[in-house]
Scaffold this motif. Structure first.
Motif, mmCIF file in Angstrom:
data_model
loop_
_atom_site.group_PDB
_atom_site.id
_atom_site.type_symbol
_atom_site.label_atom_id
_atom_site.label_comp_id
_atom_site.label_asym_id
_atom_site.label_seq_id
_atom_site.Cartn_x
_atom_site.Cartn_y
_atom_site.Cartn_z
ATOM 1 N N SER A 162 0.831 -1.207 0.000
ATOM 2 C CA SER A 162 0.000 0.000 0.000
ATOM 3 C C SER A 162 0.855 1.242 0.000
ATOM 4 O O SER A 162 0.560 2.222 -0.697
ATOM 5 C CB SER A 162 -0.918 0.007 1.219
ATOM 6 O OG SER A 162 -1.713 -1.136 1.213
ATOM 7 N N LEU A 163 1.955 1.206 0.768
ATOM 8 C CA LEU A 163 2.866 2.356 0.776
ATOM 9 C C LEU A 163 3.409 2.597 -0.627
ATOM 10 O O LEU A 163 3.449 3.730 -1.114
ATOM 11 C CB LEU A 163 4.022 2.093 1.753
ATOM 12 C CG LEU A 163 3.675 2.259 3.229
ATOM 13 C CD1 LEU A 163 4.861 1.804 4.087
ATOM 14 C CD2 LEU A 163 3.336 3.710 3.515
ATOM 15 N N MET A 181 2.059 1.709 -3.413
ATOM 16 C CA MET A 181 0.979 2.199 -4.270
ATOM 17 C C MET A 181 0.762 3.694 -4.057
ATOM 18 O O MET A 181 0.632 4.461 -5.017
ATOM 19 C CB MET A 181 -0.299 1.422 -3.954
ATOM 20 C CG MET A 181 -1.497 1.817 -4.799
ATOM 21 S SD MET A 181 -2.978 0.996 -4.207
ATOM 22 C CE MET A 181 -2.805 -0.576 -4.987
ATOM 23 N N TYR A 182 0.769 4.099 -2.806
ATOM 24 C CA TYR A 182 0.631 5.517 -2.499
ATOM 25 C C TYR A 182 1.738 6.304 -3.169
ATOM 26 O O TYR A 182 1.501 7.329 -3.815
ATOM 27 C CB TYR A 182 0.644 5.744 -0.985
ATOM 28 C CG TYR A 182 0.831 7.181 -0.592
ATOM 29 C CD1 TYR A 182 -0.250 8.065 -0.656
ATOM 30 C CD2 TYR A 182 2.080 7.664 -0.200
ATOM 31 C CE1 TYR A 182 -0.067 9.395 -0.329
ATOM 32 C CE2 TYR A 182 2.263 8.985 0.133
ATOM 33 C CZ TYR A 182 1.183 9.858 0.071
ATOM 34 O OH TYR A 182 1.361 11.176 0.385
ATOM 35 N N GLY A 183 2.952 5.803 -3.069
ATOM 36 C CA GLY A 183 4.084 6.504 -3.650
ATOM 37 C C GLY A 183 3.950 6.648 -5.159
ATOM 38 O O GLY A 183 4.185 7.715 -5.722
ATOM 39 N N VAL A 184 3.551 5.559 -5.818
ATOM 40 C CA VAL A 184 3.429 5.605 -7.279
ATOM 41 C C VAL A 184 2.409 6.651 -7.694
ATOM 42 O O VAL A 184 2.613 7.401 -8.641
ATOM 43 C CB VAL A 184 3.026 4.212 -7.817
ATOM 44 C CG1 VAL A 184 2.598 4.305 -9.268
ATOM 45 C CG2 VAL A 184 4.179 3.244 -7.677
ATOM 46 N N LEU A 185 1.306 6.706 -6.929
ATOM 47 C CA LEU A 185 0.241 7.624 -7.331
ATOM 48 C C LEU A 185 0.552 9.058 -6.952
ATOM 49 O O LEU A 185 0.181 9.991 -7.665
ATOM 50 C CB LEU A 185 -1.077 7.195 -6.680
ATOM 51 C CG LEU A 185 -1.664 5.876 -7.170
ATOM 52 C CD1 LEU A 185 -2.960 5.579 -6.447
ATOM 53 C CD2 LEU A 185 -1.901 5.907 -8.665
ATOM 54 N N ALA A 186 1.227 9.249 -5.822
ATOM 55 C CA ALA A 186 1.346 10.608 -5.300
ATOM 56 C C ALA A 186 2.597 11.321 -5.798
ATOM 57 O O ALA A 186 2.577 12.538 -5.988
ATOM 58 C CB ALA A 186 1.337 10.575 -3.776
ATOM 59 N N ARG A 187 3.675 10.583 -6.026
ATOM 60 C CA ARG A 187 4.941 11.236 -6.349
ATOM 61 C C ARG A 187 4.962 11.757 -7.773
ATOM 62 O O ARG A 187 4.294 11.219 -8.663
ATOM 63 C CB ARG A 187 6.091 10.245 -6.160
ATOM 64 C CG ARG A 187 6.316 9.828 -4.731
ATOM 65 C CD ARG A 187 6.716 11.014 -3.897
ATOM 66 N NE ARG A 187 7.480 10.567 -2.722
ATOM 67 C CZ ARG A 187 8.041 11.412 -1.862
ATOM 68 N NH1 ARG A 187 7.871 12.705 -2.027
ATOM 69 N NH2 ARG A 187 8.739 10.957 -0.840
ATOM 70 N N LEU A 244 11.540 8.694 -7.954
ATOM 71 C CA LEU A 244 10.804 8.363 -6.728
ATOM 72 C C LEU A 244 9.722 7.329 -7.014
ATOM 73 O O LEU A 244 9.479 6.417 -6.219
ATOM 74 C CB LEU A 244 10.171 9.627 -6.148
ATOM 75 C CG LEU A 244 11.196 10.561 -5.466
ATOM 76 C CD1 LEU A 244 10.554 11.873 -5.111
ATOM 77 C CD2 LEU A 244 11.752 9.874 -4.231
ATOM 78 N N MET A 275 11.269 4.027 -7.167
ATOM 79 C CA MET A 275 11.559 3.504 -5.839
ATOM 80 C C MET A 275 10.299 2.941 -5.191
ATOM 81 O O MET A 275 10.320 1.901 -4.521
ATOM 82 C CB MET A 275 12.180 4.606 -4.966
ATOM 83 C CG MET A 275 13.662 4.784 -5.244
ATOM 84 S SD MET A 275 14.297 6.431 -4.961
ATOM 85 C CE MET A 275 13.884 6.714 -3.287
#
Lengths: 165, 102, 639
Positions: free
Chosen positions: B16-17, B19-25, B30, B33
């Motif tokens: 989930s972390l 997934m959050y990173g892929v969507l938000a960054r 990044l 990563m």
């Protein structure tokens, strides 16, 4: 709580903290360092899962090669010089989506009746892994090396640029 | 004596972390990563299933090895693409690369 | 060589057609000899069929020859029955009579055509189409099932279209071809409906004999069967040019004259008679009203065609009206269940009507004129044509001992015995009119003084290719009627005579009533003499009478305004309805349906395309949204 569980929780906390750092740090280099932390944590998880071989591979491939590669890319693209926020406008939606996914997944894990011994890991020795890797999985193994070579050549061609550039 | 659920939940959190990173960054490196984080989650899942539920053939471990191999190849290629993007268009944020639209 | 080889009879002209179609232009003489050889072979083949039929006969009980091949076969969905279509041929006495008429007349006409069509632009195509016609007509005659019959039926209609419009550069010919095709199509639709009705409630076959058998056992409901046979009759009505679908036949005279002789006198137009004769058992099982309608239609056609014949001046048109007249008589016979009489009339009519047409063709060929007001006195220049034409005329009028007399007399006897006295009286009065207009035709063409000297001077007798067919047909038209005598029939090899040969059920014999014969001869002869007197000696009187009854003659000359009524109906009803349908098609189907859906798709696509932002995070979000939905669905359904 057994001592093994206690160790697991410590390692898990480190790993999650690393992951959280990757996706929230405002400095990209910090993100990369958090990633290393998280990767080391995962390697430790592999140890807990009685897979020392995988733990070693993890440290070598990820902790060594991949992280260095990422840091190189950051240097070459001068990420730190870029102005503007690190996060895009999708951030709230992303948080919501991730939360929902976490919820459904955890629910699914808790609700599922796993077949087999769910309480204790069975040790798989390196001998066994080596044995099957070069017999049953010999063909995928060779193909994987081919893929690596293609990726290597591809990366060189892409990164080198065109003639006269 | 760690129950399998612990590993699976850890894997879910990491995924989930990621997934959050892929969507938000915004930055391509990044995002890459974050993708690595997701891959780690998947590998944990594979290994956990192998050693708990299927230790006879432990296909999950073999699969984990291949995932790591492919991930290495993917990182190499992805970084080459990011470099190329930066050199050609002086951008490293993915939302600025929006030529492929209507 | 027996009845099992009957398929060869249509197959030979069909093969000739195929060869002519492909290689025609490269053959010597454009292949006319091939077409004639093919139809000649078919003619010769009729005799082994006849011999086989007679061989297998038990006394006067004939065993029909039937042979069929499966063509299509498939399971009917849901019903569990097998749907089969056969190609099959059926030979019985009625078929033999038809085969003999069709092949013999076709042979004569094609020989005649060599001279008549000489030098025509599409000489080769003419023989190609004639071969196709022969093949289709013979298929129609020999078909053992209604679908094959229908196929032949449509094919002859198509050939008729091709040949009426043979000189399509002429607008009137193209129009006439179109008119013939469309008018007969109205009847054909009825025929198809009838066939489907018979199949639908019937024994799951198109086989004619099985359907008749089924009907005779009461398999169909009475009302249903009556409706079905009336639909069948509608097809006969169109094809045989019966009132009210008779309008196409006079116009069909735009085609080459040999075509008129073959298709529009001897063969195709009698297909309707043949169909009703073949299906007559169904008509008899059905409500009596069905046969009454056949009778009334025949009678109406007899009267209107005879009167219209009085006013026409085109010689081919007059003969066309006489054809309608004869066909009407055949339907009157069928309406009285007199199959033998109808088939006898059909048999001799084929000869004398083809003779009349070929004679008219000879005149047209020699003078290039077909208006009787511009002809006259040709007997001196064209003695053979005039003599044979006289035979044809007298046969049509019904003068003893020519063939027409015997056949017509049979019809009259039946009408007298079986039908209302009114029917009989109407028929008798039509005889007078027939005598009048046929004699008018003959007198004004061949006797009297030539009216246009140029054409008269130009006239000459045609060559052997023209006169020989005339003489052969003239001979047949003279003696053909003698088959009514049982002795003649037996001498020809039919045990018990012709009447014992062609009948449906129960023994039949030709009857001869002296008083009927004398009455009819007197009336017909009286008409003929009156015609002779009026138009030969007292032409002024004829003109005077015509002027005195001006409204009547105008009515006749305008063919009872039936064409105008149809034209009015087409303009006011069909075209208006067509306009409405066209509007619906244009606005509703095209603009709203076709273009509308396309526009909707275009508009929707235009709006939706902005979803394609080109930004990877948006796409990634869409993927995640999909995964989330799937995972929630899984969770809800599985856990």
């Amino acid at each position: 709580m057994t001592y093994e569980e206690a160790i697991f929780y410590v390692i898990a906390a480190v790993t999650v903290a690393g992951g959280l750092g990757v996706v929230t740090a405002r400095n990209v280099v910090h993100s990369a360092l958090f990633l290393i932390l998280s990767l080391i944590g995962v390697a430790a998880v592999f140890v807990l899962l009685a897979s020392e071989f995988l733990a070693i591979v993890q440290v070598l491939v990820y902790g060594g090669a991949v992280t260095i590669l990422i840091l190189f890319a950051m240097m070459l693209t001068r990420v730190r010089d870029i102005a503007g926020p690190m996060d895009g406008p999708q951030r709230p939606i992303a948080a919501l989506a991730a939360a929902v996914f976490l919820g459904t997944t955890v629910l699914a894990v808790k609700e599922t009746e796993w077949r087999g011994n769910t309480e204790e890991a069975t040790v798989v020795s390196i001998d066994q892994i080596g044995d099957v890797l070069f017999t049953t999985w010999a063909m995928p193994f060779e193909i994987a090396s081919l893929v690596l070579m293609v990726a290597l050549i591809g990366s060189i061609v892409l990164a080198r640029g065109e003639e006269g550039e | 004596m760690i129950p399998i659920d612990n590993f699976l939940v850890l894997s879910a959190i990491l995924f989930s972390l990621g997934m959050y990173g892929v969507l938000a960054r915004r930055n391509a490196v990044l995002i890459l990563m974050s993708v690595e984080l997701m891959l780690q989650a998947v590998v944990i899942n594979f290994v956990a299933f192998a050693v708990y539920l299927n230790p006879e053939t432990f296909t999950g471990i073999i699969f984990a090895i291949f995932v790591i191999v492919i991930a290495a190849a993917e990182v190499g290629l992805a970084l080459a693409i990011i470099l190329r993007l930066f050199r050609n268009r002086q951008i490293s944020n993915v939302d600025e690369a929006d030529l492929m639209k209507w | 060589m027996g009845m099992d080889q009957a398929w060869l009879i249509p197959a030979i002209p069909a093969a000739a057609f195929a060869i002519l179609l492909i290689f025609g232009p490269y053959l010597p003489r454009k292949g006319d000899w091939l077409a004639i050889a093919a139809i000649g072979a078919s003619f010769v083949l009729v005799f082994p069929m006849l011999a086989d039929l007679l061989d297998q006969a038990d006394g006067t009980t004939y065993v029909a020859g039937e042979k069929a091949w499966e063509w299509l076969s498939f399971e009917l969905a849901g019903v569990g029955e097998t749907f089969e279509i056969e190609i099959g041929f059926y030979v019985d006495p009625i078929t033999i009579v038809m085969l003999a008429v069709v092949t013999l007349v076709a042979l004569m006409v094609q020989v005649y055509s060599i001279a008549y069509m000489k030098g025509d632009l599409r000489y080769g195509w003419y023989f190609t189409a004639m071969s196709l016609f022969a093949a289709s007509m013979l298929t129609l005659v020999l078909a053992n099932n209604l679908l094959l019959l229908y196929a032949g039926w449509e094919a002859v209609g198509f050939c008729s279209f091709l040949l009426i419009g043979f000189w399509w550069e002429k607008r009137s010919a193209a129009e006439a071809a179109k008119k013939a095709f469309i008018t007969t199509r109205i009847g054909d639709v009825g025929l198809l409906i009838g066939i489907i009705m018979l199949w639908h409630e019937g024994p799951n076959t198109f086989n004619i004999q099985e359907i008749i058998h089924f009907a005779e056992e009461g398999g169909y409901g009475n009302t249903y069967l009556t409706a079905a046979v009336l639909f069948l009759f509608m097809g006969a009505l169109g094809k045989s040019g019966q009132f009210p679908l008779h309008v196409w036949l006079p116009d069909a005279m735009e085609g080459p004259t040999p075509v008129s002789a073959l298709i529009h006198a001897a063969t195709m137009v009698v297909a309707g008679v043949y169909l009703v004769a073949r299906m007559l058992p169904l008509f008899e099982v059905a409500d009596p009203i069905a046969l009454d309608i056949v009778l009334i239609v025949g009678l109406t056609t007899v009267m209107i065609s005879a009167t219209m014949g009085l006013a026409a001046t085109d010689i081919k048109r007059v003969i066309a009206y006489s054809t309608l007249n004869s066909l009407g008589l055949m339907f009157v016979a069928l309406g009285s269940s007199a199959v033998a009489a109808a088939m006898l009339y059909l048999f001799v009519h084929g000869f004398f009507k083809a003779l009349l047409f070929l004679g008219a063709g000879s005149v047209i060929h020699a003078t290039e004129e077909q208006d009787m007001d511009r002809l006259g006195g040709l007997a001196a220049k064209m003695p053979i044509t005039a003599a044979t034409f006289a035979i044809g005329t007298l046969a049509m009028i019904g003068i003893v001992p020519l063939s027409g007399f015997w056949a017509k007399d049979e019809v009259l006897v039946f009408a007298e015995e079986e039908q209302n006295i009114i029917v009989y009286l109407v028929l008798l009065s039509s005889l007078v009119i027939t005598g009048l207009y046929m004699m008018r035709l003959f007198v004004r063409t061949f006797l009297f003084a030539p009216r246009v000297q140029e054409t008269y001077a130009h006239a000459h007798e045609g060559g052997l290719l023209i006169t020989v067919p005339l003489l052969v047909l003239g001979l047949l038209a003279t003696v053909g009627g003698f088959v009514v005598f049982d002795e003649v029939g037996e001498a020809l090899g039919f045990p018990g005579g012709f009447a014992q040969f062609v009948f449906l059920h129960g023994a039949h014999e030709f009857k001869f009533h002296l008083d009927t014969a004398i009455t009819s001869t007197a009336l017909a002869g009286g008409g003929a003499v009156a015609g002779w007197v009026l138009w030969q000696d007292k032409a002024a009187l004829a003109a005077h009478i015509r002027d005195a009854f001006a409204p009547v003659s105008a009515l006749l000359a305008n063919r009872y305004y039936i064409d105008e009524i149809y034209q009015f109906a087409i303009d006011r009803i069909v075209l208006v309805l067509g306009g409405i349908i066209a509007w619906v098609d244009r606005v509703v189907v095209n603009d709203t349906g076709v273009n509308g859906s396309a526009n909707l798709g275009y508009f929707a696509g235009f709006e939706i395309k902005f979803l394609q932002t080109g930004r990877i995070p948006n796409y990634a979000l869409a993927i995640v949204a999909g995964i989330l939905v799937l995972s929630i669905v899984m969770l809800v359904t599985q856990v």
